[in-house]
Write a protein that holds these residues in place. Structure first.
Motif, PDB file in Angstrom:
ATOM      1  N   ARG A 158       0.819  -1.214   0.000  1.00 33.86           N
ATOM      2  CA  ARG A 158       0.000   0.000   0.000  1.00 33.86           C
ATOM      3  C   ARG A 158       0.855   1.267   0.000  1.00 33.86           C
ATOM      4  O   ARG A 158       0.526   2.259  -0.672  1.00 33.86           O
ATOM      5  CB  ARG A 158      -0.915  -0.008   1.225  1.00 33.86           C
ATOM      6  CG  ARG A 158      -2.026  -1.036   1.181  1.00 33.86           C
ATOM      7  CD  ARG A 158      -2.595  -1.262   2.560  1.00 33.86           C
ATOM      8  NE  ARG A 158      -3.816  -2.050   2.553  1.00 33.86           N
ATOM      9  CZ  ARG A 158      -4.324  -2.634   3.622  1.00 33.86           C
ATOM     10  NH1 ARG A 158      -3.713  -2.514   4.802  1.00 33.86           N
ATOM     11  NH2 ARG A 158      -5.437  -3.332   3.543  1.00 33.86           N
ATOM     12  N   ARG A 159       1.948   1.256   0.780  1.00 37.24           N
ATOM     13  CA  ARG A 159       2.794   2.462   0.860  1.00 37.24           C
ATOM     14  C   ARG A 159       3.359   2.852  -0.487  1.00 37.24           C
ATOM     15  O   ARG A 159       3.576   4.039  -0.756  1.00 37.24           O
ATOM     16  CB  ARG A 159       3.946   2.231   1.854  1.00 37.24           C
ATOM     17  CG  ARG A 159       3.554   2.296   3.306  1.00 37.24           C
ATOM     18  CD  ARG A 159       4.773   2.389   4.197  1.00 37.24           C
ATOM     19  NE  ARG A 159       5.623   1.218   4.136  1.00 37.24           N
ATOM     20  CZ  ARG A 159       5.494   0.131   4.884  1.00 37.24           C
ATOM     21  NH1 ARG A 159       4.505   0.054   5.761  1.00 37.24           N
ATOM     22  NH2 ARG A 159       6.323  -0.880   4.763  1.00 37.24           N
ATOM     23  N   HIS A 160       3.616   1.862  -1.329  1.00 40.11           N
ATOM     24  CA  HIS A 160       4.280   2.164  -2.595  1.00 40.11           C
ATOM     25  C   HIS A 160       3.313   2.416  -3.741  1.00 40.11           C
ATOM     26  O   HIS A 160       3.748   2.591  -4.891  1.00 40.11           O
ATOM     27  CB  HIS A 160       5.264   1.037  -2.922  1.00 40.11           C
ATOM     28  CG  HIS A 160       6.415   0.986  -1.952  1.00 40.11           C
ATOM     29  ND1 HIS A 160       6.390   0.204  -0.825  1.00 40.11           N
ATOM     30  CD2 HIS A 160       7.572   1.688  -1.913  1.00 40.11           C
ATOM     31  CE1 HIS A 160       7.508   0.397  -0.135  1.00 40.11           C
ATOM     32  NE2 HIS A 160       8.245   1.295  -0.770  1.00 40.11           N
ATOM     33  N   LEU A 161       2.040   2.471  -3.422  1.00 40.50           N
ATOM     34  CA  LEU A 161       1.031   2.824  -4.428  1.00 40.50           C
ATOM     35  C   LEU A 161       0.268   4.078  -4.027  1.00 40.50           C
ATOM     36  O   LEU A 161      -0.702   4.447  -4.680  1.00 40.50           O
ATOM     37  CB  LEU A 161       0.039   1.662  -4.602  1.00 40.50           C
ATOM     38  CG  LEU A 161       0.642   0.316  -5.023  1.00 40.50           C
ATOM     39  CD1 LEU A 161      -0.440  -0.756  -5.038  1.00 40.50           C
ATOM     40  CD2 LEU A 161       1.328   0.417  -6.380  1.00 40.50           C
ATOM     41  N   SER A 162       0.718   4.744  -2.975  1.00 43.80           N
ATOM     42  CA  SER A 162      -0.042   5.827  -2.368  1.00 43.80           C
ATOM     43  C   SER A 162       0.633   7.180  -2.525  1.00 43.80           C
ATOM     44  O   SER A 162       1.857   7.291  -2.494  1.00 43.80           O
ATOM     45  CB  SER A 162      -0.233   5.529  -0.880  1.00 43.80           C
ATOM     46  OG  SER A 162      -0.838   6.615  -0.217  1.00 43.80           O
ATOM     47  N   ALA A 163      -0.195   8.222  -2.628  1.00 44.63           N
ATOM     48  CA  ALA A 163       0.307   9.597  -2.643  1.00 44.63           C
ATOM     49  C   ALA A 163       0.312  10.213  -1.256  1.00 44.63           C
ATOM     50  O   ALA A 163       0.670  11.385  -1.104  1.00 44.63           O
ATOM     51  CB  ALA A 163      -0.553  10.441  -3.579  1.00 44.63           C
ATOM     52  N   ILE A 164      -0.062   9.435  -0.229  1.00 46.37           N
ATOM     53  CA  ILE A 164      -0.176   9.998   1.117  1.00 46.37           C
ATOM     54  C   ILE A 164       0.533   9.154   2.175  1.00 46.37           C
ATOM     55  O   ILE A 164       0.936   9.670   3.221  1.00 46.37           O
ATOM     56  CB  ILE A 164      -1.681  10.162   1.471  1.00 46.37           C
ATOM     57  CG1 ILE A 164      -1.868  11.181   2.592  1.00 46.37           C
ATOM     58  CG2 ILE A 164      -2.331   8.827   1.791  1.00 46.37           C
ATOM     59  CD1 ILE A 164      -3.319  11.597   2.781  1.00 46.37           C
ATOM     60  N   LYS A 165       0.726   7.875   1.902  1.00 53.33           N
ATOM     61  CA  LYS A 165       1.331   6.976   2.882  1.00 53.33           C
ATOM     62  C   LYS A 165       2.859   6.959   2.734  1.00 53.33           C
ATOM     63  O   LYS A 165       3.427   7.618   1.886  1.00 53.33           O
ATOM     64  CB  LYS A 165       0.757   5.569   2.722  1.00 53.33           C
ATOM     65  CG  LYS A 165      -0.766   5.507   2.884  1.00 53.33           C
ATOM     66  CD  LYS A 165      -1.289   4.109   2.627  1.00 53.33           C
ATOM     67  CE  LYS A 165      -2.789   4.030   2.821  1.00 53.33           C
ATOM     68  NZ  LYS A 165      -3.542   4.702   1.756  1.00 53.33           N
ATOM     69  N   GLY A 166       3.522   6.172   3.597  1.00 54.48           N
ATOM     70  CA  GLY A 166       4.961   6.045   3.497  1.00 54.48           C
ATOM     71  C   GLY A 166       5.699   7.349   3.696  1.00 54.48           C
ATOM     72  O   GLY A 166       6.695   7.629   3.017  1.00 54.48           O
ATOM     73  N   GLY A 167       5.222   8.191   4.645  1.00 57.69           N
ATOM     74  CA  GLY A 167       5.888   9.453   4.950  1.00 57.69           C
ATOM     75  C   GLY A 167       5.495  10.617   4.077  1.00 57.69           C
ATOM     76  O   GLY A 167       5.896  11.773   4.336  1.00 57.69           O
ATOM     77  N   ARG A 168       4.697  10.381   3.034  1.00 57.09           N
ATOM     78  CA  ARG A 168       4.374  11.458   2.094  1.00 57.09           C
ATOM     79  C   ARG A 168       3.519  12.558   2.721  1.00 57.09           C
ATOM     80  O   ARG A 168       3.632  13.731   2.358  1.00 57.09           O
ATOM     81  CB  ARG A 168       3.687  10.875   0.861  1.00 57.09           C
ATOM     82  CG  ARG A 168       4.594   9.971   0.015  1.00 57.09           C
ATOM     83  CD  ARG A 168       3.839   9.443  -1.202  1.00 57.09           C
ATOM     84  NE  ARG A 168       4.686   8.610  -2.044  1.00 57.09           N
ATOM     85  CZ  ARG A 168       4.813   7.292  -1.925  1.00 57.09           C
ATOM     86  NH1 ARG A 168       4.165   6.666  -0.943  1.00 57.09           N
ATOM     87  NH2 ARG A 168       5.587   6.603  -2.734  1.00 57.09           N
ATOM     88  N   LEU A 169       2.632  12.190   3.653  1.00 52.42           N
ATOM     89  CA  LEU A 169       1.796  13.201   4.298  1.00 52.42           C
ATOM     90  C   LEU A 169       2.644  14.154   5.132  1.00 52.42           C
ATOM     91  O   LEU A 169       2.447  15.378   5.100  1.00 52.42           O
ATOM     92  CB  LEU A 169       0.727  12.531   5.163  1.00 52.42           C
ATOM     93  CG  LEU A 169      -0.269  13.457   5.862  1.00 52.42           C
ATOM     94  CD1 LEU A 169      -0.983  14.355   4.873  1.00 52.42           C
ATOM     95  CD2 LEU A 169      -1.274  12.638   6.670  1.00 52.42           C
ATOM     96  N   ALA A 170       3.597  13.627   5.896  1.00 59.42           N
ATOM     97  CA  ALA A 170       4.484  14.479   6.683  1.00 59.42           C
ATOM     98  C   ALA A 170       5.340  15.360   5.778  1.00 59.42           C
ATOM     99  O   ALA A 170       5.574  16.538   6.071  1.00 59.42           O
ATOM    100  CB  ALA A 170       5.369  13.636   7.591  1.00 59.42           C
ATOM    101  N   ALA A 171       5.815  14.804   4.676  1.00 56.43           N
ATOM    102  CA  ALA A 171       6.621  15.589   3.746  1.00 56.43           C
ATOM    103  C   ALA A 171       5.822  16.763   3.185  1.00 56.43           C
ATOM    104  O   ALA A 171       6.354  17.863   2.983  1.00 56.43           O
ATOM    105  CB  ALA A 171       7.130  14.705   2.613  1.00 56.43           C
ATOM    106  N   ALA A 172       4.509  16.539   2.963  1.00 57.90           N
ATOM    107  CA  ALA A 172       3.660  17.599   2.440  1.00 57.90           C
ATOM    108  C   ALA A 172       3.454  18.714   3.461  1.00 57.90           C
ATOM    109  O   ALA A 172       3.123  19.848   3.088  1.00 57.90           O
ATOM    110  CB  ALA A 172       2.314  17.022   2.017  1.00 57.90           C
ATOM    111  N   CYS A 173       3.636  18.412   4.748  1.00 57.24           N
ATOM    112  CA  CYS A 173       3.466  19.409   5.811  1.00 57.24           C
ATOM    113  C   CYS A 173       4.683  20.321   5.973  1.00 57.24           C
ATOM    114  O   CYS A 173       4.589  21.359   6.638  1.00 57.24           O
ATOM    115  CB  CYS A 173       3.205  18.720   7.152  1.00 57.24           C
ATOM    116  SG  CYS A 173       1.680  17.775   7.229  1.00 57.24           S
ATOM    117  N   HIS A 174       5.820  19.924   5.449  1.00 57.16           N
ATOM    118  CA  HIS A 174       7.054  20.709   5.587  1.00 57.16           C
ATOM    119  C   HIS A 174       6.827  22.142   5.118  1.00 57.16           C
ATOM    120  O   HIS A 174       6.175  22.358   4.099  1.00 57.16           O
ATOM    121  CB  HIS A 174       8.160  20.039   4.765  1.00 57.16           C
ATOM    122  CG  HIS A 174       9.479  20.712   4.861  1.00 57.16           C
ATOM    123  ND1 HIS A 174      10.302  20.592   5.954  1.00 57.16           N
ATOM    124  CD2 HIS A 174      10.123  21.537   3.988  1.00 57.16           C
ATOM    125  CE1 HIS A 174      11.393  21.304   5.755  1.00 57.16           C
ATOM    126  NE2 HIS A 174      11.315  21.875   4.572  1.00 57.16           N
TER     127      HIS A 174
END
Length: 426
Positions: A158-174
């Motif tokens: 799931r993490r490797h098919l997602s635009a929000i999982k696998g740390g991506r949500l935190a990265a978007a908050c930077h």
């Protein structure tokens, strides 16, 4: 089984659920008021109750959005609650995930994001990577649920098919600071596996995800294959500077729930033994092993003497090969009952602490020394039900299903085997 034994089993389960309620565990972990804004986001079966706990205990301004399972809504005044489907995602979850990314798209270093994550978040925030569709995610989810893959393996894919999982949500908050509060529903409580880790770094790779798909013979679309084989689905890795201002707290976990149940057992005169909070494997195999331990306790007084209760948690899986509805807790119990074969004095309960076992709005069930004999009288063959992965129908027919409704939390599977003293009432 005496009514007192049945009541004790249910009180242990209820105590386990109560120990993980957000109202109890969220307040102690709330951060200090930031210079800028507080934005609350999150996903999971407990996320709405977590959001309510934040509102009830936060002195400053707050806004945001969390997404929870249909029926798990808890009214909030300032934080928007969205509802979506679980375990197979839907458009409502996709839209909620998009809105969350929009909420954190223009933050500053003075702002604080409080991310509320609990079990179920993977399906509830299913935003796919560019080039993939919701239908692609739905198909992969269905296949993973039937494959027998462990939760960590499922979440790696799931993490490797997602635009929000696998740390991506935190990265978007930077560059904002991110504080994540987690209610763990995974064996080992690893943050990257709770809702597929939207705010934590992910050391696994697309190659790992591809290996899992091949291992379980999961059929995926060409688009999914391209994302993984090309490496385009790589997640945010440890050391990424966008995650430098993140902190993560596991605020409730299976061990806490087991300890709460142990107190209930001991108050009733049963010595409680916690065998583990992260037991995995095929549900029917876990049931057979636990039956062997229970037999040894009853016949030999080893490794524990009766009366006692054997407690365990974790996440069993079901490889669905028959026409039944699956459900790891009920399949565990049916396998346990078959292996015990009516052994006097042994009773058990198993249930998912979120109130949903597999894809059914049924938490689990209870077995008794006469479970098999009652089924035979009704013309139901336990072995056939087990082979067909049809334990939910089996226990419904006996009237032994455990139905809780939405529990508003999720610390995974709960199992309790009660072994009465030989001289006690059967």
């Amino acid at each position: 089984m005496t009514q007192s034994h049945r009541d004790l089993l249910r009180r242990m389960f209820d105590a386990a659920v109560a120990a993980a309620q957000p109202a109890q565990c969220v307040p102690a972990y709330l951060p200090a008021v930031p210079k800028g804004r507080l934005i609350v986001i999150g996903a999971g079966k407990a996320s709405a109750a977590m959001a309510r706990a934040v509102e009830d205990n936060w002195a400053g301004e707050v806004s945001g959005l969390v997404v929870t399972r249909y029926g798990y809504n808890v009214p909030c005044r300032r934080i928007t609650i969205a509802e979506a489907a679980h375990p197979v995602p839907d458009a409502a979850g996709l839209n909620a995930a998009r809105k969350m990314l929009d909420l954190v798209s223009d933050l500053t270093a003075d702002d604080l994001v409080l991310c509320l994550i609990s079990g179920g978040g993977s399906a509830l925030a299913p935003l796919p990577l560019d080039g993939l569709t919701l239908e692609d995610k739905q198909d992969v989810n269905r296949a993973l649920l039937k494959s027998g893959a462990t939760i960590s393996e499922m979440n790696c894919v799931r993490r490797h098919l997602s635009a929000i999982k696998g740390g991506r949500l935190a990265a978007a908050c930077h560059p904002a600071r991110v504080v994540t509060l987690l209610i763990s529903d995974v064996p080992g409580d690893n943050p990257m596996n709770i809702a597929s880790g939207p705010t934590v770094a992910d050391p696994t790779t697309c190659t790992d995800a591809m290996a899992i798909i091949r291992r379980y013979g999961i059929v995926v679309s060409d688009k999914v294959l391209d994302v993984l084989e090309s490496g385009r689905g790589e997640s945010v890795k440890p050391g990424d500077p966008r995650l430098a201002l993140t902190e993560t707290h596991v605020i409730a976990a299976p061990q806490v729930a087991l300890e709460a149940a142990a107190k209930v057992a001991e108050s009733a005169g049963f010595t409680a033994h916690i065998l583990g909070d992260s037991i995995e494997g095929e549900a029917k195999d876990v049931g057979a092993v636990m039956a062997g331990i229970a037999h040894q306790v009853t016949k030999r007084g080893q490794p524990f003497k009766p009366p006692c209760v054997l407690l365990s948690g974790g996440e069993a899986t079901v490889t669905v090969r028959g026409q039944g509805r699956g459900g790891p807790n009920v399949e565990f119990l049916l396998a346990l009952a078959v292996a015990l074969n009516g052994q006097p004095g042994i009773h058990a309960i198993a249930g998912d602490t979120d109130g949903v076992d597999g894809m059914e709005d049924i938490a689990g069930a209870i077995i008794t020394p006469n479970t098999l004999s009652r089924a035979w009288v009704m013309g139901i063959k336990p072995q056939d039900s087990l082979a067909a992965n049809d334990a939910h129908r089996f226990f419904h027919a006996l009237g032994d299903s455990v139905v809780t409704g939405p529990t508003l939390t999720n610390v995974n599977d709960f199992r309790a085997i009660l072994i009465a003293d030989k001289d006690s009432t059967p």
